[in-house]
Enzyme design. Structure first.
Site, PDB file in Angstrom:
ATOM      1  N   LEU A   1       0.483  -8.539  22.482  1.00  0.00           N
ATOM      2  CA  LEU A   1      -0.321  -7.779  23.451  1.00  0.00           C
ATOM      3  C   LEU A   1       0.104  -6.319  23.534  1.00  0.00           C
ATOM      4  O   LEU A   1      -0.067  -5.686  24.581  1.00  0.00           O
ATOM      5  CB  LEU A   1      -0.181  -8.434  24.833  1.00  0.00           C
ATOM      6  CG  LEU A   1      -0.509  -9.932  24.913  1.00  0.00           C
ATOM      7  CD1 LEU A   1      -0.020 -10.528  26.223  1.00  0.00           C
ATOM      8  CD2 LEU A   1      -2.019 -10.149  24.764  1.00  0.00           C
TER       9      LEU A   1
ATOM     10  N   GLY B   1       5.329   6.509  11.171  1.00  0.00           N
ATOM     11  CA  GLY B   1       5.182   5.787   9.904  1.00  0.00           C
ATOM     12  C   GLY B   1       5.317   4.282  10.087  1.00  0.00           C
ATOM     13  O   GLY B   1       5.818   3.808  11.109  1.00  0.00           O
TER      14      GLY B   1
ATOM     15  N   ASP C   1       3.544  -5.629  12.171  1.00  0.00           N
ATOM     16  CA  ASP C   1       4.248  -6.074  10.954  1.00  0.00           C
ATOM     17  C   ASP C   1       5.743  -6.205  11.223  1.00  0.00           C
ATOM     18  O   ASP C   1       6.387  -7.153  10.767  1.00  0.00           O
ATOM     19  CB  ASP C   1       4.033  -5.067   9.814  1.00  0.00           C
ATOM     20  CG  ASP C   1       2.558  -4.829   9.543  1.00  0.00           C
ATOM     21  OD1 ASP C   1       1.758  -5.756   9.780  1.00  0.00           O
ATOM     22  OD2 ASP C   1       2.212  -3.721   9.108  1.00  0.00           O
TER      23      ASP C   1
ATOM     24  N   SER D   1       9.611   3.338  10.087  1.00  0.00           N
ATOM     25  CA  SER D   1       9.925   3.088  11.502  1.00  0.00           C
ATOM     26  C   SER D   1      10.584   1.727  11.751  1.00  0.00           C
ATOM     27  O   SER D   1      11.020   1.443  12.864  1.00  0.00           O
ATOM     28  CB  SER D   1       8.632   3.164  12.334  1.00  0.00           C
ATOM     29  OG  SER D   1       7.818   2.032  12.087  1.00  0.00           O
TER      30      SER D   1
ATOM     31  N   GLY E   1       3.579  -6.963  25.690  1.00  0.00           N
ATOM     32  CA  GLY E   1       4.503  -7.965  25.166  1.00  0.00           C
ATOM     33  C   GLY E   1       3.836  -9.059  24.379  1.00  0.00           C
ATOM     34  O   GLY E   1       2.892  -8.809  23.616  1.00  0.00           O
TER      35      GLY E   1
ATOM     36  N   ASN F   1       0.827  -1.217   0.000  1.00  0.00           N
ATOM     37  CA  ASN F   1       0.000   0.000   0.000  1.00  0.00           C
ATOM     38  C   ASN F   1       0.851   1.251   0.000  1.00  0.00           C
ATOM     39  O   ASN F   1       2.033   1.222   0.365  1.00  0.00           O
ATOM     40  CB  ASN F   1      -0.857   0.085   1.268  1.00  0.00           C
ATOM     41  CG  ASN F   1      -1.903  -1.004   1.346  1.00  0.00           C
ATOM     42  OD1 ASN F   1      -2.223  -1.632   0.342  1.00  0.00           O
ATOM     43  ND2 ASN F   1      -2.414  -1.227   2.531  1.00  0.00           N
TER      44      ASN F   1
HETATM   45  O1  RIB Z   1      -0.186  -2.656   9.660  1.00  0.00           O
HETATM   46  C1  RIB Z   1      -0.036  -1.361   9.169  1.00  0.00           C
HETATM   47  C2  RIB Z   1      -0.509  -1.274   7.741  1.00  0.00           C
HETATM   48  O2  RIB Z   1      -1.889  -1.534   7.683  1.00  0.00           O
HETATM   49  C3  RIB Z   1      -0.297   0.077   7.123  1.00  0.00           C
HETATM   50  O3  RIB Z   1       0.965   0.219   6.536  1.00  0.00           O
HETATM   51  C4  RIB Z   1      -1.459   0.205   6.163  1.00  0.00           C
HETATM   52  O4  RIB Z   1      -1.084   0.113   4.829  1.00  0.00           O
HETATM   53  C5  RIB Z   1      -2.483  -0.829   6.602  1.00  0.00           C
HETATM   54  O5  RIB Z   1      -2.884  -1.738   5.666  1.00  0.00           O
END
Ligand code: RIB
Length: 312
Positions: free
Chosen positions: A222, A288, A253, A292, A226, A15
């Protein structure tokens, strides 16, 4: 630029994040004046692939962009990070995925996500990528079409490839995917939805209940509390270092990508979890999603400095 086909196949969304920061997000019908605006690379799978690369792993991304400037910019970003984008499709019909993100003081976010081309990745494309790359791990979010993920997971399981599934977004739609998953990563809300509960209840009991759905290992994230892991070896709890939170976008992520990258190197799962907990804690100290995500050197330096070191 490093560009090596990966030992981790990452599947999901790429995205462009349009991010506004503000004191508090608007209510329905209200306009709130923001403080900053920025455009970053995002998408859960793209973020995870970047986290793999910055943690020293090799990621090949399977997903799609539109034939537009946002998509082209995202491919350049990923290329710069050394993520293999040879299996990213370019669609003439659908636009690239976009997320509109509001970040409030204190770091909480609200995200509106429009998948665009991401929902046009067909099962045979994912299957072909798996057959060509023969990765050690598949790391997937719940962003590609359901039948594409189903076929990818089944094929991976048949080939004895470890499937790590971060069942987000829309965990309710992910229930029939879990049987072929080796490691499931979810937060509290997602866990409750997968278990059909109103609230998650006892955390250890929830981890055990999630394991009964199929995955050998469950990782329950969590946030500031953690992570809890559950496997045949038992249940473990991990606490993050205290940090100053600026923006939580992409923290999950970062955890997923860093965790799987380290799994390809560490003999012990606990070491990979500890590394990923630190990487995620460091990511929330910066704005961000993709900007980040820390590098391996930054994360390893954290264990050498006292708690709180992760403040910017
Ligand atoms: O997990 C964060 C992401 O979720 C963002 O970067 C955004 O694109 C959303 O889909």
């Amino acid at each position: 630029m490093r560009k090596t086909p990966g030992s981790i196949l990452v599947a999901g969304a790429i995205n462009t994040d349009l991010v506004a920061t503000m004191k508090r997000a608007p209510e329905a019908g209200e306009t709130v004046t923001g403080t900053t605006f920025a455009i970053h690379g995002g998408g859960k799978a793209a973020n995870q692939a970047v986290a793999v690369a910055r943690s020293g792993g090799y990621a090949s991304l399977v997903g799609a962009i539109g034939d537009d400037d946002f998509g082209r910019d995202r491919l350049s970003d990923l290329d710069r990070d050394g993520v293999d984008t040879d299996w990213v499709m370019v669609h003439g019909r659908d636009p690239s995925g976009v997320a509109l993100i509001l970040v409030e003081d204190g770091g909480e976010n609200r995200i509106a996500y429009v998948p665009g081309a991401t929902l046009a990745v067909p099962p045979d494309h994912a299957e072909a990528a798996l057959a060509a790359l023969r990765p050690a791990f598949v790391l997937a979010t719940n962003e590609l079409p359901r039948d594409t993920l189903k076929i990818l997971f089944t094929a991976a399981r048949k080939a004895a490839i470890h499937v790590v599934f971060n069942a987000t977004p829309d965990p309710a739609m992910a229930r029939n995917l879990i049987e072929d998953v080796s490691t499931l990563i979810v937060n509290e809300g997602e866990a409750a939805i997968l278990l059909g509960r109103k609230a998650i209840g006892d955390l250890h009991d929830a981890v055990a209940a999630l394991r009964r759905l199929g995955p050998e290992t469950v990782v329950l994230t969590l946030g500031a509390q953690g992570v809890i892991t559950g496997s045949a070896e038992g249940v473990e709890e991990y606490r993050p270092p205290p940090v100053t939170v600026v923006d939580t976008t992409g923290a999950g992520d970062t955890f997923c990508g860093a965790f799987v990258a380290r799994l390809t190197r560490e003999s012990k799962v606990e070491d990979a979890v500890r590394y990923a907990v630190n990487a995620s804690a460091l990511s929330v100290t910066r704005p961000g999603a993709q900007p980040s995500i820390p590098t391996r050197d930054e994360v390893l330096a954290m264990s050498l400095t006292p708690a709180g070191c992760a403040s910017p």
